[in-house]
Design an enzyme around this catalytic site. Structure first.
Site, PDB file in Angstrom:
ATOM      1  N   ASP A  64       0.867  -1.170   0.000  1.00  0.00           N
ATOM      2  CA  ASP A  64       0.000   0.000   0.000  1.00  0.00           C
ATOM      3  C   ASP A  64       0.907   1.224   0.000  1.00  0.00           C
ATOM      4  O   ASP A  64       1.804   1.337   0.842  1.00  0.00           O
ATOM      5  CB  ASP A  64      -0.944   0.004   1.203  1.00  0.00           C
ATOM      6  CG  ASP A  64      -2.147   0.901   0.922  1.00  0.00           C
ATOM      7  OD1 ASP A  64      -2.871   0.634  -0.058  1.00  0.00           O
ATOM      8  OD2 ASP A  64      -2.356   1.887   1.657  1.00  0.00           O
ATOM      9  N   GLY A 142      -0.207   6.132 -12.201  1.00  0.00           N
ATOM     10  CA  GLY A 142      -0.598   6.992 -11.086  1.00  0.00           C
ATOM     11  C   GLY A 142       0.028   8.384 -11.160  1.00  0.00           C
ATOM     12  O   GLY A 142      -0.045   9.075 -12.186  1.00  0.00           O
TER      13      GLY A 142
HETATM   14  P1  ITT Z   1      -3.614  -1.846  -5.508  1.00  0.00           P
HETATM   15  O1  ITT Z   1      -4.232  -1.161  -4.307  1.00  0.00           O
HETATM   16  O2  ITT Z   1      -4.566  -2.738  -6.238  1.00  0.00           O
HETATM   17  O3  ITT Z   1      -2.308  -2.521  -5.193  1.00  0.00           O
HETATM   18  P2  ITT Z   1      -3.233   0.894  -6.401  1.00  0.00           P
HETATM   19  O4  ITT Z   1      -2.705   1.446  -7.677  1.00  0.00           O
HETATM   20  O5  ITT Z   1      -4.551   1.408  -5.905  1.00  0.00           O
HETATM   21  O6  ITT Z   1      -3.227  -0.698  -6.575  1.00  0.00           O
HETATM   22  P3  ITT Z   1      -2.049   1.886  -3.923  1.00  0.00           P
HETATM   23  O7  ITT Z   1      -3.338   1.793  -3.184  1.00  0.00           O
HETATM   24  O8  ITT Z   1      -0.826   1.389  -3.249  1.00  0.00           O
HETATM   25  O9  ITT Z   1      -2.128   1.064  -5.296  1.00  0.00           O
HETATM   26  O10 ITT Z   1      -1.752   3.332  -4.427  1.00  0.00           O
HETATM   27  C1  ITT Z   1      -2.491   4.463  -4.039  1.00  0.00           C
HETATM   28  C2  ITT Z   1      -2.463   5.477  -5.154  1.00  0.00           C
HETATM   29  O11 ITT Z   1      -1.151   5.997  -5.266  1.00  0.00           O
HETATM   30  C3  ITT Z   1      -2.851   4.913  -6.517  1.00  0.00           C
HETATM   31  O12 ITT Z   1      -3.678   5.850  -7.176  1.00  0.00           O
HETATM   32  C4  ITT Z   1      -1.553   4.771  -7.255  1.00  0.00           C
HETATM   33  O13 ITT Z   1      -1.736   5.033  -8.623  1.00  0.00           O
HETATM   34  C5  ITT Z   1      -0.668   5.818  -6.579  1.00  0.00           C
HETATM   35  N1  ITT Z   1       0.697   5.295  -6.523  1.00  0.00           N
HETATM   36  C6  ITT Z   1       1.172   4.321  -5.699  1.00  0.00           C
HETATM   37  N2  ITT Z   1       2.450   4.047  -5.980  1.00  0.00           N
HETATM   38  C7  ITT Z   1       2.788   4.853  -6.999  1.00  0.00           C
HETATM   39  C8  ITT Z   1       3.951   5.021  -7.766  1.00  0.00           C
HETATM   40  O14 ITT Z   1       5.030   4.286  -7.567  1.00  0.00           O
HETATM   41  N3  ITT Z   1       3.935   5.938  -8.733  1.00  0.00           N
HETATM   42  C9  ITT Z   1       2.851   6.685  -8.977  1.00  0.00           C
HETATM   43  N4  ITT Z   1       1.698   6.578  -8.326  1.00  0.00           N
HETATM   44  C10 ITT Z   1       1.659   5.668  -7.348  1.00  0.00           C
END
Ligand code: ITT
Length: 186
Positions: A64, A142
């Site tokens: 997360d 993201g």
């Molecule tokens: P899962 O929960 O299914 O693993 P997720 O993309 O929602 O996938 P997170 O909850 O960990 O993953 O991420 C929260 C948000 O932060 C999400 O919108 C991601 O796109 C963004 N995020 C996380 N890590 C990132 C990264 O390395 N680079 C850019 N954005 C990131």
């Protein structure tokens, strides 16, 4: 050894595979639900990993992550997923339109739960940088286009290869700790 990674994010899975490969750990993207309660990222990752491990009955890993923007008092932080899917990168840039302080930190919590041996561990990683005034070229996922880690060249995550990003990222740091732990186990 093999671990199940509970995520719906293919790009995240690709980064994790690249980090864990040198430790002899293969990563399979699990078709399990990531239960996301409200809380700090290390609470979210651990609770989600426990729930998934109960279902899978084999070792699982949950990542997360969140983006903590200093001028917004750490927002979106643990609410990054919701913020990304609602206001998105454009919304975040417009919240910071008149803000000089662009400092931000990506944080990653990786929870590993092995239900057979009763192991529960969390590993953390973070990278400091800044929110750009303009997004970089598309790439990554993201918030990658709007975040540049501190460094001489100011390149955003979205313009780095998976290997370049993993070498310095929150995720790379946290998963290398997991890799070292798993490689050191009997
Ligand atoms: P899962 O929960 O299914 O693993 P997720 O993309 O929602 O996938 P997170 O909850 O960990 O993953 O991420 C929260 C948000 O932060 C999400 O919108 C991601 O796109 C963004 N995020 C996380 N890590 C990132 C990264 O390395 N680079 C850019 N954005 C990131």
């Amino acid at each position: 050894m093999r671990v199940l990674l509970v995520t719906g994010n293919q790009s995240k899975a690709a980064e994790v595979r690249d980090v864990l490969r040198p430790y002899g750990v293969s990563v399979e993207k699990a078709d399990l639900r990531k239960f996301e309660v409200q809380g700090e990222i290390e609470e979210v990752s651990m609770l989600a990993a426990r729930m998934a491990a109960m279902e899978a009955l084999e070792p699982v890993v949950v990542d997360d992550s969140g983006l903590y923007v200093e001028a917004l008092k750490g927002f979106p932080g643990p609410y990054s997923s919701y913020a990304y899917s609602t206001i998105g990168n454009e919304g975040l840039l417009s919240l910071l339109r008149h803000e000089e302080n662009r400092r931000a930190t990506f944080r990653c919590a990786v929870s590993y739960v092995d239900p057979i041996n009763g192991v529960e561990m969390t590993f953390l990683g973070e990278v400091a940088g800044y929110i750009r005034h303009e997004p970089g070229k598309s790439g990554g996922f993201g918030f990658d286009p709007i975040f540049s880690p501190f460094g001489p060249d100011g390149v955003p995550f979205s313009e780095m290869s998976i290997e370049e990003k993993n070498a310095i990222s929150h995720r790379g740091k946290a998963f290398r700790k997991l890799g070292e732990y798993l490689a050191g186990r009997p």
